[in-house]
Scaffold this active site. Sequence first.
Site, PDB file in Angstrom:
ATOM      1  N   ASP A 199       0.861  -1.182   0.000  1.00 22.97           N
ATOM      2  CA  ASP A 199       0.000   0.000   0.000  1.00 22.97           C
ATOM      3  C   ASP A 199       0.901   1.237   0.000  1.00 22.97           C
ATOM      4  O   ASP A 199       1.522   1.559   1.015  1.00 22.97           O
ATOM      5  CB  ASP A 199      -0.900  -0.057   1.250  1.00 22.97           C
ATOM      6  CG  ASP A 199      -1.629   1.258   1.496  1.00 22.97           C
ATOM      7  OD1 ASP A 199      -1.456   2.204   0.702  1.00 22.97           O
ATOM      8  OD2 ASP A 199      -2.362   1.328   2.494  1.00 22.97           O
ATOM      9  N   LYS A 225      -3.227  12.074  -2.972  1.00 27.08           N
ATOM     10  CA  LYS A 225      -2.101  12.291  -2.054  1.00 27.08           C
ATOM     11  C   LYS A 225      -0.850  12.718  -2.819  1.00 27.08           C
ATOM     12  O   LYS A 225       0.211  12.906  -2.247  1.00 27.08           O
ATOM     13  CB  LYS A 225      -1.810  11.010  -1.271  1.00 27.08           C
ATOM     14  CG  LYS A 225      -3.035  10.502  -0.518  1.00 27.08           C
ATOM     15  CD  LYS A 225      -2.703   9.834   0.761  1.00 27.08           C
ATOM     16  CE  LYS A 225      -3.855   9.014   1.280  1.00 27.08           C
ATOM     17  NZ  LYS A 225      -4.568   9.659   2.372  1.00 27.08           N
ATOM     18  N   CYS A 363      -7.535   6.361  10.919  1.00 23.13           N
ATOM     19  CA  CYS A 363      -7.963   5.107  10.267  1.00 23.13           C
ATOM     20  C   CYS A 363      -6.931   4.001  10.496  1.00 23.13           C
ATOM     21  O   CYS A 363      -6.697   3.178   9.601  1.00 23.13           O
ATOM     22  CB  CYS A 363      -8.201   5.272   8.774  1.00 23.13           C
ATOM     23  SG  CYS A 363      -9.443   6.487   8.373  1.00 23.13           S
TER      24      CYS A 363
HETATM   25  N1  7TS Z   1      -3.568   3.461   2.876  1.00 19.21           N
HETATM   26  C1  7TS Z   1      -2.873   4.433   3.495  1.00 19.21           C
HETATM   27  C2  7TS Z   1      -1.492   4.152   4.001  1.00 19.21           C
HETATM   28  C3  7TS Z   1      -3.459   5.689   3.643  1.00 19.21           C
HETATM   29  O1  7TS Z   1      -2.768   6.664   4.237  1.00 19.21           O
HETATM   30  C4  7TS Z   1      -4.756   5.928   3.152  1.00 19.21           C
HETATM   31  C5  7TS Z   1      -5.462   7.245   3.351  1.00 19.21           C
HETATM   32  C6  7TS Z   1      -5.408   4.890   2.483  1.00 19.21           C
HETATM   33  C7  7TS Z   1      -4.776   3.671   2.388  1.00 19.21           C
HETATM   34  C8  7TS Z   1      -6.753   5.073   1.858  1.00 19.21           C
HETATM   35  O2  7TS Z   1      -6.660   5.908   0.764  1.00 19.21           O
HETATM   36  P1  7TS Z   1      -7.940   6.410  -0.006  1.00 19.21           P
HETATM   37  O3  7TS Z   1      -7.418   7.433  -0.951  1.00 19.21           O
HETATM   38  O4  7TS Z   1      -8.533   5.242  -0.689  1.00 19.21           O
HETATM   39  O5  7TS Z   1      -8.849   6.984   1.035  1.00 19.21           O
HETATM   40  N2  7TS Z   1      -5.034   7.906   4.509  1.00 19.21           N
HETATM   41  C9  7TS Z   1      -5.613   8.978   5.091  1.00 19.21           C
HETATM   42  C10 7TS Z   1      -5.047   9.592   6.205  1.00 19.21           C
HETATM   43  O6  7TS Z   1      -4.020   9.256   6.751  1.00 19.21           O
HETATM   44  N3  7TS Z   1      -5.836  10.610   6.573  1.00 19.21           N
HETATM   45  O7  7TS Z   1      -6.872  10.666   5.733  1.00 19.21           O
HETATM   46  C11 7TS Z   1      -6.750   9.662   4.804  1.00 19.21           C
END
Ligand code: 7TS
Length: 405
Positions: A199, A225, A363
């Site tokens: 991931d 991101k 999370c």
């Molecule tokens: N994996 C990691 C390591 C993450 O930081 C996040 C989102 C996800 C998966 C999920 O990503 P998404 O784009 O599918 O939502 N992390 C965060 C965070 O740290 N604060 O808000 C979202």
Amino acid sequence: MGFDIDKIRADFPILLRQVHNKPLIYFDNAATSQKPKAVIDALVHYYTHLNANIHRGVHALSQEATDAYEQARDGVKTFFNAQFREEIIFTAGTTHSINIVAHGFRSLLNPGDEIIVGQAEHHSNIVPWQMACDLTGAVLKVLPIDDNGQLQLDALQSLLGPKTQLVVVNHVSNALGTINPIEKIIEMAHQAGAKVLIDGAQASSHIQVDVSALNVDFYTTSAHKMCGPTGVGMLYGKKELLELLPPYQGGGEMIKEVYFQGTTYAGLPHKFEAGTPNIAGGIGFGAAIEYLNEIGLDEIAAYEHDLLLYATEELKQVQGLRIYGDVPLKTAVISFNIEGLHPYDVGTLLDQMGIAVRTGQHCAQPVMDFYGIPGTVRASFAFYNTKDEIDTLVKGVKRAVNMLL
Ligand code: 7TS
């Protein structure tokens, strides 16, 4: 070329905003990064000049939109150094990407098979595997972290065995910022005959990732991101593995032929891209990659590391402040608490000063449970942040201590 911070900041219109009558200081980059004008312009350009559905029209607009979308895929392929463009699946983001793989593995797992998951994962790299295990009788095993939030590689050696099908860990922890030794993890897993999903949501805009050199089986990320739009992301998978996995969703564009007697599926990447995709998002993702390439990921990493060292040093001066995951190999994320203060209260006071941080579990509840805390204050920096902004953060934290303790 030096790192021209004023020029870079001018690329991000939102940085001119005021919040609570103070200049915005945006330190919630791990949740989502801000968007440069180049990305915003790419979205506006698509909707203004190109808007059409893709992969299906003979008309000019559809062709142009298709070309722009597929060019974005090429940009992503090059950025991550995948071998084949079909190995780049556009998804809605990391969560979606992981679910595609976990769903696919449901048809490959047998009762008693094992999946090893890191202890410091985002929920999106835990829950899909639990769901897959529940349905197949496979078993989820946890690779523990040590007190510094680092994965224990000797424990991985003893967890790996003939039943291990998959090892799933993050490249960088979103809760702590710690960088995992994924090269070693991939090598160890492969030696045991297991596949690896990394991931990369917290890594891909901070660390140069080369999926071919890593020899990783699956790598996932989210465009938002990486200065790109929300609702779009990437699943990289080795071609032969993506071919092995069944589709995640059925619908238009993912088929070759549809008869009521049965349907055959399209080749990669379309097999995993059912329905009208986030066309503007994909194009915006491509623009974000171009933007990052122009600045250079190595320059970005060096600048952010400097911010991290400075902020770590300064925050450590605050009495009672503890940083979780304070190790040398980190991205620019500082997760901390102050003795006697609830992270939410600190975050609320910082917000009043125009400083955006995230508070809570991020999370990643198992990480908080590991430390026995309700959550942390997380300040996460990007290449458009400055040391002046960090000074304001440190002042703000000291003020929170004076007011709340
Ligand atoms: N994996 C990691 C390591 C993450 O930081 C996040 C989102 C996800 C998966 C999920 O990503 P998404 O784009 O599918 O939502 N992390 C965060 C965070 O740290 N604060 O808000 C979202």
